[in-house]
Write a protein that holds these residues in place. Structure first.
Motif, PDB file in Angstrom:
ATOM      1  N   LEU A   1       1.112  -1.141   0.048  1.00 11.05           N
ATOM      2  CA  LEU A   1      -0.118  -0.033   0.115  1.00 11.05           C
ATOM      3  C   LEU A   1       0.840   1.084   0.132  1.00 11.05           C
ATOM      4  O   LEU A   1       0.507   2.157  -0.335  1.00 11.05           O
ATOM      5  CB  LEU A   1      -1.092   0.067   1.240  1.00 11.05           C
ATOM      6  CG  LEU A   1      -1.869  -1.040   1.247  1.00 11.05           C
ATOM      7  CD1 LEU A   1      -3.071  -1.180   2.646  1.00 11.05           C
ATOM      8  CD2 LEU A   1      -3.141  -0.591   0.143  1.00 11.05           C
ATOM      9  N   SER A   2       2.071   1.293   0.568  1.00  8.60           N
ATOM     10  CA  SER A   2       3.049   2.294   0.562  1.00  8.60           C
ATOM     11  C   SER A   2       3.105   2.686  -0.997  1.00  8.60           C
ATOM     12  O   SER A   2       3.263   3.922  -1.218  1.00  8.60           O
ATOM     13  CB  SER A   2       4.297   1.989   1.148  1.00  8.60           C
ATOM     14  OG  SER A   2       5.061   0.880   0.388  1.00  8.60           O
ATOM     15  N   VAL A   3       3.395   1.823  -1.855  1.00 10.64           N
ATOM     16  CA  VAL A   3       3.551   2.197  -3.177  1.00 10.64           C
ATOM     17  C   VAL A   3       2.472   2.933  -3.780  1.00 10.64           C
ATOM     18  O   VAL A   3       2.512   3.880  -4.700  1.00 10.64           O
ATOM     19  CB  VAL A   3       4.090   1.021  -3.757  1.00 10.64           C
ATOM     20  CG1 VAL A   3       4.184   1.294  -5.601  1.00 10.64           C
ATOM     21  CG2 VAL A   3       5.518   0.502  -3.682  1.00 10.64           C
ATOM     22  N   ALA A   4       1.223   2.149  -3.384  1.00 12.71           N
ATOM     23  CA  ALA A   4      -0.155   2.952  -3.814  1.00 12.71           C
ATOM     24  C   ALA A   4      -0.170   4.048  -3.308  1.00 12.71           C
ATOM     25  O   ALA A   4      -0.733   5.116  -4.386  1.00 12.71           O
ATOM     26  CB  ALA A   4      -1.196   1.815  -3.534  1.00 12.71           C
ATOM     27  N   TYR A   5       0.070   4.238  -2.434  1.00 11.37           N
ATOM     28  CA  TYR A   5       0.020   5.686  -1.902  1.00 11.37           C
ATOM     29  C   TYR A   5       0.842   6.768  -2.406  1.00 11.37           C
ATOM     30  O   TYR A   5       0.531   7.909  -2.868  1.00 11.37           O
ATOM     31  CB  TYR A   5       0.324   5.530  -0.247  1.00 11.37           C
ATOM     32  CG  TYR A   5       0.143   7.098   0.658  1.00 11.37           C
ATOM     33  CD1 TYR A   5      -1.303   7.427   0.848  1.00 11.37           C
ATOM     34  CD2 TYR A   5       1.197   7.853   0.715  1.00 11.37           C
ATOM     35  CE1 TYR A   5      -1.421   8.706   1.519  1.00 11.37           C
ATOM     36  CE2 TYR A   5       0.641   9.072   1.429  1.00 11.37           C
ATOM     37  CZ  TYR A   5      -0.388   9.524   1.972  1.00 11.37           C
ATOM     38  OH  TYR A   5      -0.711  10.538   2.590  1.00 11.37           O
ATOM     39  N   GLY A   6       2.035   6.273  -2.684  1.00  9.24           N
ATOM     40  CA  GLY A   6       3.006   6.959  -3.457  1.00  9.24           C
ATOM     41  C   GLY A   6       2.509   7.493  -4.805  1.00  9.24           C
ATOM     42  O   GLY A   6       2.738   8.594  -5.394  1.00  9.24           O
ATOM     43  N   ILE A   7       1.898   6.430  -5.397  1.00 13.95           N
ATOM     44  CA  ILE A   7       1.430   6.575  -6.928  1.00 13.95           C
ATOM     45  C   ILE A   7       0.318   7.487  -6.915  1.00 13.95           C
ATOM     46  O   ILE A   7       0.306   8.704  -7.619  1.00 13.95           O
ATOM     47  CB  ILE A   7       0.725   5.271  -7.442  1.00 13.95           C
ATOM     48  CG1 ILE A   7       2.167   4.310  -7.705  1.00 13.95           C
ATOM     49  CG2 ILE A   7       0.134   5.483  -8.839  1.00 13.95           C
ATOM     50  CD1 ILE A   7       1.821   3.233  -8.007  1.00 13.95           C
ATOM     51  N   ILE A   8      -0.586   7.554  -5.900  1.00 11.59           N
ATOM     52  CA  ILE A   8      -1.750   8.548  -5.876  1.00 11.59           C
ATOM     53  C   ILE A   8      -1.240   9.913  -5.663  1.00 11.59           C
ATOM     54  O   ILE A   8      -1.720  10.906  -6.057  1.00 11.59           O
ATOM     55  CB  ILE A   8      -2.727   8.234  -4.711  1.00 11.59           C
ATOM     56  CG1 ILE A   8      -3.257   6.762  -5.353  1.00 11.59           C
ATOM     57  CG2 ILE A   8      -3.753   9.094  -4.744  1.00 11.59           C
ATOM     58  CD1 ILE A   8      -3.887   6.544  -6.606  1.00 11.59           C
ATOM     59  N   GLN A   9      -0.182   9.982  -4.479  1.00 12.61           N
ATOM     60  CA  GLN A   9       0.328  11.161  -4.230  1.00 12.61           C
ATOM     61  C   GLN A   9       1.032  11.864  -5.659  1.00 12.61           C
ATOM     62  O   GLN A   9       1.140  13.077  -5.762  1.00 12.61           O
ATOM     63  CB  GLN A   9       1.543  11.049  -3.269  1.00 12.61           C
ATOM     64  CG  GLN A   9       0.909  11.052  -1.796  1.00 12.61           C
ATOM     65  CD  GLN A   9       2.051  11.340  -0.743  1.00 12.61           C
ATOM     66  OE1 GLN A   9       3.071  10.591  -0.896  1.00 12.61           O
ATOM     67  NE2 GLN A   9       1.705  11.972   0.432  1.00 12.61           N
ATOM     68  N   GLN A  10       1.767  11.073  -6.326  1.00 12.08           N
ATOM     69  CA  GLN A  10       2.213  11.562  -7.587  1.00 12.08           C
ATOM     70  C   GLN A  10       1.106  12.130  -8.575  1.00 12.08           C
ATOM     71  O   GLN A  10       1.453  12.928  -9.453  1.00 12.08           O
ATOM     72  CB  GLN A  10       3.232  10.616  -8.289  1.00 12.08           C
ATOM     73  CG  GLN A  10       4.634  10.487  -7.549  1.00 12.08           C
ATOM     74  CD  GLN A  10       5.379   9.337  -8.156  1.00 12.08           C
ATOM     75  OE1 GLN A  10       5.186   8.201  -8.128  1.00 12.08           O
ATOM     76  NE2 GLN A  10       6.510   9.809  -8.750  1.00 12.08           N
ATOM     77  N   HIS A  11      -0.098  11.602  -8.625  1.00 12.61           N
ATOM     78  CA  HIS A  11      -1.234  12.025  -9.195  1.00 12.61           C
ATOM     79  C   HIS A  11      -1.872  13.260  -8.494  1.00 12.61           C
ATOM     80  O   HIS A  11      -2.873  13.608  -8.924  1.00 12.61           O
ATOM     81  CB  HIS A  11      -2.294  11.110  -9.457  1.00 12.61           C
ATOM     82  CG  HIS A  11      -1.810   9.998 -10.424  1.00 12.61           C
ATOM     83  ND1 HIS A  11      -0.930   8.923 -10.280  1.00 12.61           N
ATOM     84  CD2 HIS A  11      -2.355   9.586 -11.623  1.00 12.61           C
ATOM     85  CE1 HIS A  11      -0.711   8.218 -11.390  1.00 12.61           C
ATOM     86  NE2 HIS A  11      -1.448   8.738 -12.123  1.00 12.61           N
ATOM     87  N   LYS A  12      -1.008  13.951  -7.424  1.00  6.57           N
ATOM     88  CA  LYS A  12      -1.680  14.967  -6.783  1.00  6.57           C
ATOM     89  C   LYS A  12      -3.031  14.698  -6.053  1.00  6.57           C
ATOM     90  O   LYS A  12      -4.005  15.706  -5.902  1.00  6.57           O
ATOM     91  CB  LYS A  12      -1.682  16.289  -7.681  1.00  6.57           C
ATOM     92  CG  LYS A  12      -0.243  16.602  -8.175  1.00  6.57           C
ATOM     93  CD  LYS A  12      -0.638  17.733  -9.166  1.00  6.57           C
ATOM     94  CE  LYS A  12       0.524  18.127  -9.863  1.00  6.57           C
ATOM     95  NZ  LYS A  12       0.733  19.424 -10.576  1.00  6.57           N
ATOM     96  N   GLY A  13      -2.968  13.301  -5.844  1.00  6.43           N
ATOM     97  CA  GLY A  13      -4.407  13.137  -4.752  1.00  6.43           C
ATOM     98  C   GLY A  13      -3.837  12.342  -3.528  1.00  6.43           C
ATOM     99  O   GLY A  13      -2.842  12.635  -3.018  1.00  6.43           O
ATOM    100  N   TRP A  14      -4.806  11.748  -2.871  1.00  6.87           N
ATOM    101  CA  TRP A  14      -4.605  11.232  -1.612  1.00  6.87           C
ATOM    102  C   TRP A  14      -5.640   9.902  -1.396  1.00  6.87           C
ATOM    103  O   TRP A  14      -6.528   9.679  -2.062  1.00  6.87           O
ATOM    104  CB  TRP A  14      -5.016  12.015  -0.458  1.00  6.87           C
ATOM    105  CG  TRP A  14      -6.204  12.644  -0.351  1.00  6.87           C
ATOM    106  CD1 TRP A  14      -7.214  12.105   0.437  1.00  6.87           C
ATOM    107  CD2 TRP A  14      -7.027  13.598  -0.918  1.00  6.87           C
ATOM    108  NE1 TRP A  14      -8.467  12.716   0.586  1.00  6.87           N
ATOM    109  CE2 TRP A  14      -8.282  13.651  -0.594  1.00  6.87           C
ATOM    110  CE3 TRP A  14      -6.553  14.582  -2.006  1.00  6.87           C
ATOM    111  CZ2 TRP A  14      -9.282  14.639  -1.068  1.00  6.87           C
ATOM    112  CZ3 TRP A  14      -7.523  15.780  -2.436  1.00  6.87           C
ATOM    113  CH2 TRP A  14      -8.926  15.674  -1.951  1.00  6.87           C
TER     114      TRP A  14
END
Length: 624
Positions: free
Chosen positions: A443-456
């Motif tokens: 989930l840490s990678v999923a969280y990082g991907i969404i952050q790179q999409h400027k989301g949360w």
């Protein structure tokens, strides 16, 4: 010679004592001389005033009054002598007391565990304690029988001790954090110790009386710190190995899921063919599923590159509903029969600016986690909706901000997440599963991907009732430009007997490429290394129209091979391919050198189309 008794007080008090003694002696001398002068002047006066008294008689037998005056002068001389004698006796007593204090002070200094050194303001070594002699035997030996100035000791020059003493003489304290001393006395084993040193003055009325240097042995401390650093390094390596192990397990898990889907679909197609139940349409559909699953396997490798920060995301305007719909077929193949999945997609969902491959992986990870949380079965729901947040409504959602967003929700009816680990679920490699079950990329990678999409991402869970993951991504407001399915035009891929050399060390990739090229009408030769490829040209004097080579080969690289061939055959077309983590860097290097580049894994149709286009352009150049 080192002064072993009272160096500090000798230096600080001797001048005052000597001055006192000299003053007392001077007083006695002056008093005695004045008394004699007075006696002779009185005798002279008497002889002048009284003609009947001669000068000799005045000196020997003066009148009574003058006699007593002279006696008074002698008495004064005696008093002065007694005073001087008393002062001298007091000085001797004071000296004895000082001597006693000196011995007491230096007993204390000698008993100190720190090496201590006393230095005069002029730089002469006055006193060292026993600890100093033990730690610096060669310096102590040098100072044993003679007066030594610090400038004579090379060790002091090399380690700025001389400069420190000069600064201390100016009432400054100097700290030297690291001095390495190697004892090299004859007949003793060399010993290397590390010290930190403080040099400071003892002053009186802002005048430096003596300089003290205190040495602290920090060798053991540094050794301990080095050991701790080494242990820390070993621990870090162990943690990295553990992380790699967790990552490898997750990769194997995801790849096994993809391979299961690919293998299962291919087997179903073969079964249908064997049972003669398959028509062209269903067979084509099954094969498309195989291709799509393969593409998602490639997306997983891209996700790994993203995880290691060696791949840059490719953002485009996408419709996440389309992504979910294309994933549903493969997701259903991953779920057990007792788990159902359904989607609730908003048909008017806004578009987003995103990297479709990484977002697919996020959805896959969440679905797999949901599946693993329902060992007894249950339901997974994937839904989408438009969310417009104002300043007032944004404060009600953790990490939210005002604006337009799409909300992707993945919910399950599983066991839920315990409250005590909720705050840890986005940490790298955190898992409550057994190692054999795998955790995707976490989930840490999923969280990082969404952050790179400027989301949360927000998580809501209750033990025994299930978990809801809500992903918020900013809406783009742009229209999606859909690609039409490319129809394979045989004319665009057909060869006309051109000779192609395939250089590839991986057997499966090499055989696939050779088979596809021969099927398209090319005359194909294959080689496993750059050396083998060069031998075809040297030994057989073969000439090829085009060379397709991997960049990374055993021995010489594909780039070296391309350079070598271009020197011999400037008109030859060369395509270099790579699937390594540094593919973007390699692409830049290859294209800068004037060669064509193709990224692995490549589609056969794209490869054939690229080759046909390059050969066509080459033919047009030669005919002009």
């Amino acid at each position: 010679m080192i002064v072993l008794s009272g160096a500090v007080i000798d230096h600080c008090q001797n001048k005052n004592n000597l001055a006192k003694r000299e003053t007392q002696r001077s007083i006695l001398k002056v008093g005695f001389i004045l008394s004699l002068v007075y006696w002779f002047l009185a005798a002279t006066r008497d002889s002048l005033l009284h003609s009947d008294i001669t000068f000799a008689e005045s000196i020997a037998t003066p009148p009574v009054i003058y006699f007593w005056m002279r006696i008074l002068g002698i008495f004064m001389i005696m008093l002065l002598s007694l005073f001087a004698h008393s002062s001298i006796i007091n000085l001797e007593k004071e000296k004895a007391e000082i001597e006693k204090e000196k011995n007491h002070v230096f007993q204390i200094i000698n008993q100190m565990v720190f090496p201590i050194q006393l230095i005069s303001p002029d730089g002469v070594i006055l006193q060292v304690n026993n600890s100093f002699k033990k730690n610096f035997p060669s310096i102590a030996e040098m100072c044993k029988d003679r007066i030594v100035h610090i400038s004579e000791i090379q060790f002091y020059k090399d380690n700025n001790i001389v400069d420190a003493v000069i600064k201390a003489k100016r009432n400054r304290t100097v700290f030297i954090p690291r001095i390495v001393f190697e004892n090299s006395l004859p007949g003793t084993a060399p010993e290397r110790r590390i010290y930190e040193t403080t040099v400071f003055p003892i002053t009186n009325n802002q005048k430096c009386w003596v300089i003290i240097a205190i040495w602290t042995d920090i060798t053991d401390k540094i050794d301990t710190e080095n050991q701790k650093e080494e242990m820390r390094s070993q621990l870090l390596k162990a943690q990295k190995m553990e992380a790699i192990g967790n990552l490898a397990g997750g990769i194997a898990h995801d790849f096994n899921n993809l391979i299961t889907a690919i293998q299962g679909t291919a087997e179903l197609a073969i079964m249908d063919i064997n049972e003669k139940k398959s028509d062209i349409v269903s067979l084509k559909s099954d094969l498309k599923d195989v291709i799509n699953a393969s593409k998602r396997a490639a997306d997983l490798t891209n996700q790994l590159l993203l995880f290691s920060r060696r791949r840059i995301m490719g953002f485009n305007t996408i419709q996440i509903n389309d992504t979910i719909i294309s994933l549903m077929k493969i997701i259903k193949r991953l779920l057990a029969e007792n788990i159902s999945i359904k989607s609730k997609l908003n048909p008017s969902l806004w578009t987003i600016n995103g990297d479709e491959g990484t977002l697919e992986q996020v959805i896959m990870n969440l679905v797999v986690n949901a599946k693993d949380a329902m060992p007894e079965g249950g339901e997974i729901v994937i839904s989408t909706e438009n969310i417009a947040l104002t300043q007032e409504t944004a404060v009600l959602i953790p990490e939210a901000r005002p604006g337009k967003f799409i909300c992707l929700t993945v919910s399950d009816t599983g066991t839920g997440i315990p409250e005590n680990i909720m705050e840890n679920i986005f940490e790298p490699f955190f898992t409550t599963k057994e190692a054999k079950n795998g955790t995707g990329l976490g989930l840490s990678v999923a969280y990082g991907i969404i952050q790179q999409h400027k989301g949360w991402i927000n998580v809501y869970s209750e033990k025994g009732l299930g978990t809801i993951f809500k992903i918020y991504i900013p809406a783009s407001g742009k229209e999606v430009s859909y690609k039409k399915d490319e129809k394979i035009d045989l004319i665009e891929t057909k060869g006309y007997g051109e000779k192609i050399l395939v250089v590839e060390d991986d057997e499966n990739v090499r055989l696939t490429a050779v088979r596809a090229l021969r099927r398209s009408g090319y005359i194909v030769t294959s080689a496993m290394s750059a050396e083998d490829a060069l031998n075809f040209f040297i030994n057989n004097k073969s000439n090829f129209d085009l060379v397709l080579s991997d960049v990374v080969l055993p021995g010489k690289s594909g780039i070296e091979l391309a350079h070598n061939l271009k020197k011999r055959f400037p008109e030859m077309e060369i395509i270099l391919g790579s699937g390594y983590t540094d593919a973007e860097k390699i692409r830049t290097e290859v294209t800068n050198k004037g060669f064509a580049f193709i990224q692995k894994p490549y589609e056969i149709f794209s490869l054939l189309k690229t080759i046909r286009q390059m050969l066509k352009e080459k033919q047009e150049k030669t005919t002009v």
